[in-house]
Design a protein around this motif. Structure first.
Motif, PDB file in Angstrom:
ATOM      1  N   CYS A  47      -0.466  53.943 -33.030  1.00  0.00           N
ATOM      2  CA  CYS A  47       0.288  53.346 -31.921  1.00  0.00           C
ATOM      3  C   CYS A  47       0.770  51.974 -32.437  1.00  0.00           C
ATOM      4  O   CYS A  47       0.016  51.285 -33.139  1.00  0.00           O
ATOM      5  CB  CYS A  47      -0.610  53.177 -30.705  1.00  0.00           C
ATOM      6  SG  CYS A  47      -1.338  54.748 -30.199  1.00  0.00           S
TER       7      CYS A  47
ATOM      8  N   CYS B 279      -1.428  48.732 -32.312  1.00  0.00           N
ATOM      9  CA  CYS B 279      -2.874  48.827 -32.544  1.00  0.00           C
ATOM     10  C   CYS B 279      -3.286  48.644 -33.998  1.00  0.00           C
ATOM     11  O   CYS B 279      -2.725  49.261 -34.909  1.00  0.00           O
ATOM     12  CB  CYS B 279      -3.342  50.188 -32.027  1.00  0.00           C
ATOM     13  SG  CYS B 279      -5.123  50.348 -32.061  1.00  0.00           S
TER      14      CYS B 279
ATOM     15  N   VAL C 241      -6.380  49.365 -35.057  1.00  0.00           N
ATOM     16  CA  VAL C 241      -7.530  50.228 -35.365  1.00  0.00           C
ATOM     17  C   VAL C 241      -7.310  51.141 -36.588  1.00  0.00           C
ATOM     18  O   VAL C 241      -8.179  51.208 -37.458  1.00  0.00           O
ATOM     19  CB  VAL C 241      -7.957  51.040 -34.108  1.00  0.00           C
ATOM     20  CG1 VAL C 241      -8.980  52.118 -34.449  1.00  0.00           C
ATOM     21  CG2 VAL C 241      -8.522  50.099 -33.049  1.00  0.00           C
TER      22      VAL C 241
ATOM     23  N   GLN D 166     -12.286  57.318 -31.601  1.00  0.00           N
ATOM     24  CA  GLN D 166     -11.089  56.608 -31.097  1.00  0.00           C
ATOM     25  C   GLN D 166     -10.223  57.569 -30.305  1.00  0.00           C
ATOM     26  O   GLN D 166      -9.638  57.198 -29.304  1.00  0.00           O
ATOM     27  CB  GLN D 166     -10.281  56.005 -32.251  1.00  0.00           C
ATOM     28  CG  GLN D 166     -10.969  54.886 -32.996  1.00  0.00           C
ATOM     29  CD  GLN D 166     -11.319  53.705 -32.112  1.00  0.00           C
ATOM     30  OE1 GLN D 166     -10.766  53.551 -31.025  1.00  0.00           O
ATOM     31  NE2 GLN D 166     -12.243  52.892 -32.557  1.00  0.00           N
ATOM     32  N   THR D 167     -10.142  58.800 -30.807  1.00  0.00           N
ATOM     33  CA  THR D 167      -9.458  59.860 -30.052  1.00  0.00           C
ATOM     34  C   THR D 167     -10.422  61.053 -30.110  1.00  0.00           C
ATOM     35  O   THR D 167     -10.230  61.985 -30.878  1.00  0.00           O
ATOM     36  CB  THR D 167      -8.094  60.208 -30.679  1.00  0.00           C
ATOM     37  OG1 THR D 167      -8.299  60.500 -32.060  1.00  0.00           O
ATOM     38  CG2 THR D 167      -7.118  59.063 -30.570  1.00  0.00           C
TER      39      THR D 167
ATOM     40  N   TYR E 215      -7.399  61.195 -26.063  1.00  0.00           N
ATOM     41  CA  TYR E 215      -5.975  61.000 -26.323  1.00  0.00           C
ATOM     42  C   TYR E 215      -5.212  62.018 -25.459  1.00  0.00           C
ATOM     43  O   TYR E 215      -5.503  63.219 -25.530  1.00  0.00           O
ATOM     44  CB  TYR E 215      -5.717  61.233 -27.813  1.00  0.00           C
ATOM     45  CG  TYR E 215      -4.316  60.931 -28.239  1.00  0.00           C
ATOM     46  CD1 TYR E 215      -3.798  59.648 -28.128  1.00  0.00           C
ATOM     47  CD2 TYR E 215      -3.505  61.935 -28.772  1.00  0.00           C
ATOM     48  CE1 TYR E 215      -2.502  59.370 -28.524  1.00  0.00           C
ATOM     49  CE2 TYR E 215      -2.212  61.661 -29.175  1.00  0.00           C
ATOM     50  CZ  TYR E 215      -1.714  60.374 -29.046  1.00  0.00           C
ATOM     51  OH  TYR E 215      -0.440  60.094 -29.437  1.00  0.00           O
TER      52      TYR E 215
HETATM   53 FE1  SF4 Z   1      -3.583  54.450 -30.614  1.00  0.00          FE
HETATM   54 FE2  SF4 Z   1      -6.155  54.493 -29.836  1.00  0.00          FE
HETATM   55 FE3  SF4 Z   1      -5.515  55.075 -32.362  1.00  0.00          FE
HETATM   56 FE4  SF4 Z   1      -5.263  52.573 -31.461  1.00  0.00          FE
HETATM   57  S1  SF4 Z   1      -7.151  53.702 -31.682  1.00  0.00           S
HETATM   58  S2  SF4 Z   1      -3.794  53.725 -32.726  1.00  0.00           S
HETATM   59  S3  SF4 Z   1      -4.676  52.926 -29.329  1.00  0.00           S
HETATM   60  S4  SF4 Z   1      -4.900  56.225 -30.532  1.00  0.00           S
END
Ligand code: SF4
Ligand code: SAM
Length: 502
Positions: free
Chosen positions: A200, A203, A205, A240-241, A278
């Motif tokens: 995203c 983000c 992460v 995270q997903t 997700y």
């Molecule tokens: Fe997107 Fe969540 Fe992955 Fe960040 S952690 S890139 S918000 S899916």
């Protein structure tokens, strides 16, 4: 392959003095202070770091001045989280000057993101360890203590090699568990995957936590079995997903739904939750598993982030508002009564009043159980920061944040009212915050627990009920908390009837 770096230039004078003092302390128990910011992944990482250091003879202390080793487990999702750590590092600068033998470490996402820059900005830091290298901490601390100088241990960046090499440089860290490090020994986080491949645009992460990798189901099962043996009753699976979970086993894909069935069979575990979902990966099979497995919580955190298609496209979330709505309806059609929660970012680059109004409309329409609302914070290194201007003034972000929060809170409070008068099975976590602040007044204690749908319940009970699942009737409710009383089972007179022969 690890990106291992060693600082070649520790100050000799300081290191010499520090080493003598360290040798003295290493003969005694080593004392550890750890501070954690960020998400559940970080809380789990800290639990595991502490467990491994306890194994090495460390004991936890409550303040940095009592510690020989001071660790900060960090977050870099928003600037504010990073600022908090740099302020904390600033506060212990004098302590380090007076006690150069103390080892100061920065762990986690900020360590991976800023690497050597942390030491430039905070030269009192001895150790920088990314989230993919936490298993190295005991060894690195020993090396620093024996005069090895500063250590920086991080994983490869996402652009620095083949996917395989980058994946190998991020190791899932799931060794010993330590119930003493958890807020409640009856609940535990279990990592089922690491990293993220969604990228995203806002983000950080995927850069700091590396590529998406799912753990083998048999490792997860054995960890959950171990937790159950230790008395844990509820596990929350983390990713995270998390609903993108996929692991190849015996030539077939194991998905989250399959994993839920396998974990459901583990005796001693009464509740299974999973976060974060997700939207695009919310399959029918998963929803059916949630519906059909009694231990599985019908609580689903599925962040939508914005109610405007234009903004969702800029965020590269990979779905439209209409697709999210379709998924949301599918959740409620398959799992009636499901508690759905969301995250929102307000003030993303280019967000107009009209975009924001569409988000407001989506919140009003969806009636989420709860929403986490964040002001957009630009993250250097993300596509969002590269491509778009952070052009929504902070005062506007703040106003939108407050407005959305107010709307969500009113909805949460309204939707909690029909729960008054009903009874729920509550897993008792421990004394409530209020109770912890009060001196003990007798056997009755204010307790806090959660329903299967993750609603927080506060009620009067006793110490013996902690860790049990008990029925509680709800007497009152606000937006975030239900207040209730224990349902005492009525014992009928028949129990006392004497069976007197005629
Ligand atoms: Fe997107 Fe969540 Fe992955 Fe960040 S952690 S890139 S918000 S899916
Ligand atoms: N993986 C989860 C997902 O896809 O929803 C979320 C992980 S992220 C750590 C948690 C939340 O932080 C996100 O859902 C998003 O709302 C928020 N967030 C992430 N990056 C952000 C940024 N740059 N500024 C503000 N909030 C951000």
């Amino acid at each position: 392959m690890k990106n291992v770096e060693q600082d070649k230039k520790p100050s000799r004078k300081r290191t010499g003095t520090a080493n003598q003092a360290r040798q003295v302390t290493s003969a005694m128990t080593k004392r550890l202070y750890i501070e954690t910011v960020g998400c559940q992944m970080n809380m789990l990482d800290s639990e595991l770091v502490v467990a491994s250091l306890r194994h090495e003879g460390y004991e936890l202390v409550a303040t940095p001045d009592l510690a020989d080793t001071i660790l900060y487990n960090t977050c870099s999702v928003r600037q504010h989280a990073e600022d908090k750590i740099y302020s904390a590092l600033g506060r212990i600068k004098d302590l380090k000057r007076q006690h150069p033998e103390k080892i100061i470490g920065v762990l986690g996402c900020m360590a991976q993101k800023d690497q050597r820059r942390i030491i430039k900005r905070a030269p009192q830091v001895d150790l920088v360890v990314g989230p993919g290298q936490l298993h190295q901490i005991p060894r690195l601390l020993n090396e620093i203590a024996s005069g090895g100088g500063r250590k920086i241990e991080v994983s490869l960046s996402r652009l620095s090699g083949s996917r395989e090499k980058i994946e190998q440089s991020f190791e899932s860290y799931d060794p010993l568990r330590d119930p003493r490090m958890r807020p409640s020994p009856y609940q535990a986080f279990v990592r089922i995957m690491i990293g993220c491949d969604k990228f995203c645009t806002y983000c950080i992460v995927p850069s700091v936590r590396g590529p998406e990798q799912s753990r083998a189901p048999r490792h997860i099962e054995s960890e959950v079995r171990q937790l159950a043996d230790e008395g844990c009753r509820e596990v929350t699976l983390l990713g995270q997903t998390v609903n993108s979970y996929r692991h190849r086993e015996n030539s077939r894909d194991v998905r989250l739904a399959d994993l839920l069935y396998r974990l459901h069979a583990i005796e001693g575990i009464d509740r299974i939750k999973f976060v974060t979902n997700y939207p695009r990966d919310m399959s029918d099979e998963l929803l059916e598993a949630v519906r059909d497995l009694p231990k599985c919580s019908p609580y689903l955190h599925v962040p939508v982030q914005s109610g405007s298609n234009r903004i969702l496209r800029r965020m590269k979330r990979g779905y439209t508002v209409e697709e999210y709505r379709e998924m949301y309806c599918r959740i409620h059609a398959t799992v009636p009564g499901a508690a759905v929660t969301s995250d929102f970012i307000v003030g993303f680059c280019g967000e107009t009043e009209s975009d924001f109004e569409q988000t407001v409309a989506l919140v009003r329409e969806s009636r989420f159980k709860n929403s986490f609302i964040f002001k957009y914070s630009t993250r250097p290194g993300t596509k969002g920061a590269e491509r778009f201007e952070d052009d929504v003034p902070d005062v506007v972000k703040r106003r939108r944040n407050n407005e959305l929060l107010e709307i969500q809170n009113a909805i949460s409070e309204e939707d909690n009212q029909p729960l008054v008068g009903r009874s729920f099975e509550v897993l008792v976590e421990g004394p409530s915050k209020t109770s912890l602040r009060q001196p003990e007044t007798g056997p009755v204690l204010q307790l806090v627990g959660r329903t299967l749908c993750d609603r927080i319940v506060v009620f009067d009970g006793t110490q013996r009920q902690i860790g049990r699942i008990i029925p509680v009737r709800i007497d009152e409710a606000n937006a975030h908390t239900l207040f209730g009383s224990m349902v005492t089972r009525h014992v009928g007179p028949e129990v006392y009837t004497l069976n007197v022969p005629d």
